[in-house]
Design a protein around this motif. Structure first.
Motif, PDB file in Angstrom:
ATOM      1  N   SER A  31      -5.009  40.292  -8.403  1.00 25.00           N
ATOM      2  CA  SER A  31      -3.770  39.928  -9.096  1.00 25.00           C
ATOM      3  C   SER A  31      -3.575  38.413  -9.209  1.00 25.00           C
ATOM      4  O   SER A  31      -2.563  37.969  -9.754  1.00 25.00           O
ATOM      5  N   MET A  32      -4.535  37.642  -8.731  1.00 20.19           N
ATOM      6  CA  MET A  32      -4.413  36.178  -8.790  1.00 20.19           C
ATOM      7  C   MET A  32      -4.511  35.701 -10.240  1.00 20.19           C
ATOM      8  O   MET A  32      -5.259  36.255 -11.037  1.00 20.19           O
ATOM      9  N   GLU A  33      -3.776  34.664 -10.553  1.00 15.83           N
ATOM     10  CA  GLU A  33      -3.797  34.079 -11.894  1.00 15.83           C
ATOM     11  C   GLU A  33      -4.657  32.826 -11.899  1.00 15.83           C
ATOM     12  O   GLU A  33      -4.846  32.182 -10.871  1.00 15.83           O
ATOM     13  N   LYS A  34      -5.160  32.493 -13.078  1.00 12.04           N
ATOM     14  CA  LYS A  34      -5.932  31.277 -13.321  1.00 12.04           C
ATOM     15  C   LYS A  34      -7.147  31.170 -12.393  1.00 12.04           C
ATOM     16  O   LYS A  34      -7.429  30.119 -11.826  1.00 12.04           O
ATOM     17  N   VAL A  35      -7.872  32.289 -12.250  1.00 15.55           N
ATOM     18  CA  VAL A  35      -9.098  32.309 -11.450  1.00 15.55           C
ATOM     19  C   VAL A  35     -10.207  31.653 -12.269  1.00 15.55           C
ATOM     20  O   VAL A  35     -10.432  31.999 -13.427  1.00 15.55           O
TER      21      VAL A  35
ATOM     22  N   LYS B  48     -10.482  41.610 -12.308  1.00 17.37           N
ATOM     23  CA  LYS B  48     -10.328  42.963 -11.759  1.00 17.37           C
ATOM     24  C   LYS B  48     -11.631  43.746 -11.861  1.00 17.37           C
ATOM     25  O   LYS B  48     -12.025  44.430 -10.919  1.00 17.37           O
TER      26      LYS B  48
ATOM     27  N   ALA C 226     -10.388  35.948 -17.709  1.00 16.34           N
ATOM     28  CA  ALA C 226      -9.340  36.872 -18.133  1.00 16.34           C
ATOM     29  C   ALA C 226      -8.987  37.751 -16.928  1.00 16.34           C
ATOM     30  O   ALA C 226      -9.848  38.050 -16.088  1.00 16.34           O
ATOM     31  N   GLU C 227      -7.745  38.163 -16.853  1.00 14.52           N
ATOM     32  CA  GLU C 227      -7.294  39.001 -15.735  1.00 14.52           C
ATOM     33  C   GLU C 227      -8.141  40.267 -15.615  1.00 14.52           C
ATOM     34  O   GLU C 227      -8.501  40.686 -14.516  1.00 14.52           O
ATOM     35  N   THR C 228      -8.489  40.866 -16.750  1.00  9.65           N
ATOM     36  CA  THR C 228      -9.301  42.093 -16.729  1.00  9.65           C
ATOM     37  C   THR C 228     -10.705  41.828 -16.193  1.00  9.65           C
ATOM     38  O   THR C 228     -11.305  42.694 -15.565  1.00  9.65           O
TER      39      THR C 228
ATOM     40  N   THR D 142      -8.974  29.372  -7.782  1.00  9.98           N
ATOM     41  CA  THR D 142      -8.088  29.275  -8.931  1.00  9.98           C
ATOM     42  C   THR D 142      -8.125  27.824  -9.399  1.00  9.98           C
ATOM     43  O   THR D 142      -8.851  27.002  -8.829  1.00  9.98           O
ATOM     44  N   GLU D 143      -7.340  27.506 -10.419  1.00  7.21           N
ATOM     45  CA  GLU D 143      -7.292  26.117 -10.881  1.00  7.21           C
ATOM     46  C   GLU D 143      -6.954  25.158  -9.751  1.00  7.21           C
ATOM     47  O   GLU D 143      -7.438  24.028  -9.734  1.00  7.21           O
TER      48      GLU D 143
ATOM     49  N   CYS E 128     -10.519  29.666 -17.386  1.00  5.04           N
ATOM     50  CA  CYS E 128     -10.140  30.721 -16.439  1.00  5.04           C
ATOM     51  C   CYS E 128     -10.670  32.071 -16.904  1.00  5.04           C
ATOM     52  O   CYS E 128     -10.768  32.342 -18.097  1.00  5.04           O
TER      53      CYS E 128
END
Length: 187
Positions: free
Chosen positions: A73-77, A23, A18-20, A42-43, A16
């Protein structure tokens, strides 16, 4: 190669962003201001990004549309994808994204780009699959038709199809009329 699941839908491997990184990529003017259709994976799910495009992404799968703010703001992209107007445009977009984010690779297939972490390519994904399953490379069949398949075709002594570009045919161990023909030949 970004997500590997088994037949029970259990995650075996996942790479995945990283969130940064998500963004940052979504803030790039080239991405933020595009009118090209885009999607985010995402996953577990696939989404369209609201770019204002009147062009379809090219998939008939129904997908929820996200704003850029929600996408950030999505997780596990695991992937961002874009459909460009031409191969040349896809190459230019890929070069700019890679310049800003060297840890990302842009796999171009015709005029589509899939942005993933460098380690999320097909060759390394298949190698991770072999590692977690215990399968051997000689038990593996690989077939690919474009640049994004080339490292795996070379590494796994893979095949290609008749419609592939000459460089793929040169790298492949065999050329088949279709994927189905390759599978039938190895049953």
């Amino acid at each position: 190669g970004a997500v590997i699941v088994n037949d029970k839908r259990e995650f075996l491997s996942s790479l995945c962003f990283a969130e940064t990184l998500v963004k940052g990529m979504l803030r790039l003017p080239l991405i933020r201001q595009t009118k090209n259709p885009m999607r985010l994976l995402t996953e577990t799910d696939m989404y369209l990004l609201d770019t204002g495009s009147s062009i379809e992404f090219g998939l008939v799968i129904p997908m929820e549309t996200l704003t850029f703010e929600r996408a950030a703001s999505m997780e596990k992209v695991v992937q961002l994808s874009m459909r460009c107007g031409s191969v040349e445009e896809a190459e230019a977009v890929t070069a700019e994204v890679r310049k800003a984010f060297p840890e990302v690779i842009g796999n171009i297939n015709r005029n589509y780009i899939d942005f993933n972490l460098k380690e999320a390519n097909k060759r390394d994904g298949l190698r991770r699959l072999l590692k977690v399953t215990g399968w051997q490379p000689e038990e593996t069949l690989f077939i690919g038709d474009d640049q994004n398949d080339l490292p795996a075709v070379k590494y796994f002594h893979g095949c290609t199809v008749e419609t592939a570009e000459p460089f793929m045919k040169e790298a492949a161990t065999k050329v088949y009329p279709s994927v189905g023909d390759m599978l039938l030949a190895h049953l």
